[in-house]
Design an enzyme around this catalytic site. Sequence first.
Site, mmCIF file in Angstrom:
data_model
loop_
_atom_site.group_PDB
_atom_site.id
_atom_site.type_symbol
_atom_site.label_atom_id
_atom_site.label_comp_id
_atom_site.label_asym_id
_atom_site.label_seq_id
_atom_site.Cartn_x
_atom_site.Cartn_y
_atom_site.Cartn_z
ATOM 1 N N CYS A 376 0.843 -1.205 0.000
ATOM 2 C CA CYS A 376 0.000 0.000 0.000
ATOM 3 C C CYS A 376 0.880 1.257 0.000
ATOM 4 C CB CYS A 376 -0.958 -0.039 1.191
ATOM 5 S SG CYS A 376 -2.348 1.123 1.045
ATOM 6 N N HIS A 507 -3.454 -5.181 0.333
ATOM 7 C CA HIS A 507 -3.040 -5.605 1.671
ATOM 8 C C HIS A 507 -3.036 -7.130 1.718
ATOM 9 C CE1 HIS A 507 -2.773 -1.858 4.018
ATOM 10 N NE2 HIS A 507 -3.629 -1.400 3.122
ATOM 11 N N GLU A 509 -1.464 -9.172 3.446
ATOM 12 C CA GLU A 509 -1.361 -9.780 4.775
ATOM 13 C C GLU A 509 -2.707 -10.272 5.295
ATOM 14 O OE1 GLU A 509 -1.802 -5.289 5.630
ATOM 15 O OE2 GLU A 509 -0.992 -6.593 4.071
#
Length: 545
Positions: A376, A507, A509
């Site tokens: 990001c 994102h 993760e």
Amino acid sequence: MNGIKHIFITGGVVSSIGKGLTAASLGSLLTMRGLKVFIKKLDPYLNVDPGTMNPLQHGEVFITEDGAETDLDVGHYERFLDVDLDRTANVTTGQVYSKVITLERTGRYLGETVQVIPHITDEIKRRIRLAPDDIDVIITEIGGTVGDIESQPFIEAARQIRREVGRENCCFIHVSLVPFLESAGEQKTKPTQHSVAILRAAGIQPDALVLRSDKPISSANQKKIALMCDVSAVVNAVTVPNIYEIPCVLNQHGLDKFVIKHLDLEAGEIDWSYWDDVLDAIENNRSEIEIAIIGKYTGLPDAYISVIEALRAGGFESKTKVNIKWVDSDDENLEDQLENINGACIPGGFGIRGIEGLIKAIRICREREIPTLGICLGMQCMVIEYARHVVGMHGASSTEFTDDTQWPVVTTMLEQRDILIDDQFGGTMRLGSYRAVLSVGSLAASLYGTTDIHERHRHRYEVNNGYAQRLVERGLIVSGRNTEQDLIEFIELDRKDHPFYIGTQAHPECKSRPKRPHPLFKGLVAAALARKEIAEFNSGKTVLQ
């Protein structure tokens, strides 16, 4: 078994005691027994969601597939249960009051005096019950600490649900701290006794206690707490070095068996296959690496908890232990801080503070050929750094930081401009799962093993397409785009120029799981391990396998 069963997790004495991990671990145990579990978090704060909250106060904002900005515990739920949750998994006081006030303003209450009971509690109960049709159990974590004024409507709503569904269909588990006083040389049970007394005063008698402590609680103290709190099921959850051991700890103490018996659940034998490989990788790692997380909020690791867990999971398959080195972007000695690391991850964030430090750190990683993953804001800063120091766009920046920059290589998304003018910051970013098409032969495509992917997003700024050609001409590769909006989603450097240098606007993760590590993090760990092995080989410390 008749209807959906409810499990409520409350906390006492202090906050951040591990209610979320207890809920996630219990949910995992029930799932491994063949039950279908839905899990959610009730947050007592008045914010509608955590999207506008300071990460140093609240921790990370976890994004769901459907674009909800949620509490970090929702990330634990997804990782422990290996599921994708939706926006119904996080309920806040702000959401509840907003809904009730809207109903009142539109005349839905037909002139009634709107009160906390029944109107607020009814809305809380409605949201607690929201779950897929085929669910066996709903686990609800009530945030905060019993006795907090903000939590009272949630506690009351839970009490009412127990009354409505019957005690045999509802289980209350209270997580409480048993502190050890060094000066007295003993553990103290009074805080837990008082915490349970507060809960009982609210009309709830807990069915089980999970006692948190850093040292094992003596049998005598456990019996004392059981007697004074009138609870037979008492579990001592001692702090463990690895959170993925918690399901084993709770199972060894019989918590899942107690819940199954209490709720009369039709559950099978437990299947440990999900956790066996994970725990084996953690306990029997073959190598170690150090990866720096370079960020703006390093003072609170919870601000990057999903990144941490994604990095750890990235090493499970190769049995590589990932040690995190925290590097604050405001640190004045970035060259020294990044001297001996094996890899770097630059996660997301907002605002101008620390940006120049991030750009400096990224330049160091690029020039030293340190394996690097930007997420990001991290990707945006990678583009800014490249524009400044390779393309020659001196002063290049983002319109987030500098309105009048000569080279706005990162700019506000078109649909976000009116939103920012109107100061509508909450829940208005580009949120949720979006498609990206990856370039054939790119590092991104090789990591994912496909060219058509979906990732979760949370941003309102993008790489400026107007400068893409100049960046590409000087060696930056745009390796992934959202074709619907023509947005740049991935950038990278050719592997001839850098062993591993990739950034994504997404994102990733949020989609990593202990048993299914995300390919970007898995790739970063592999590249970092290779860098370490080459360095050791060159120094004569080891022989390459």
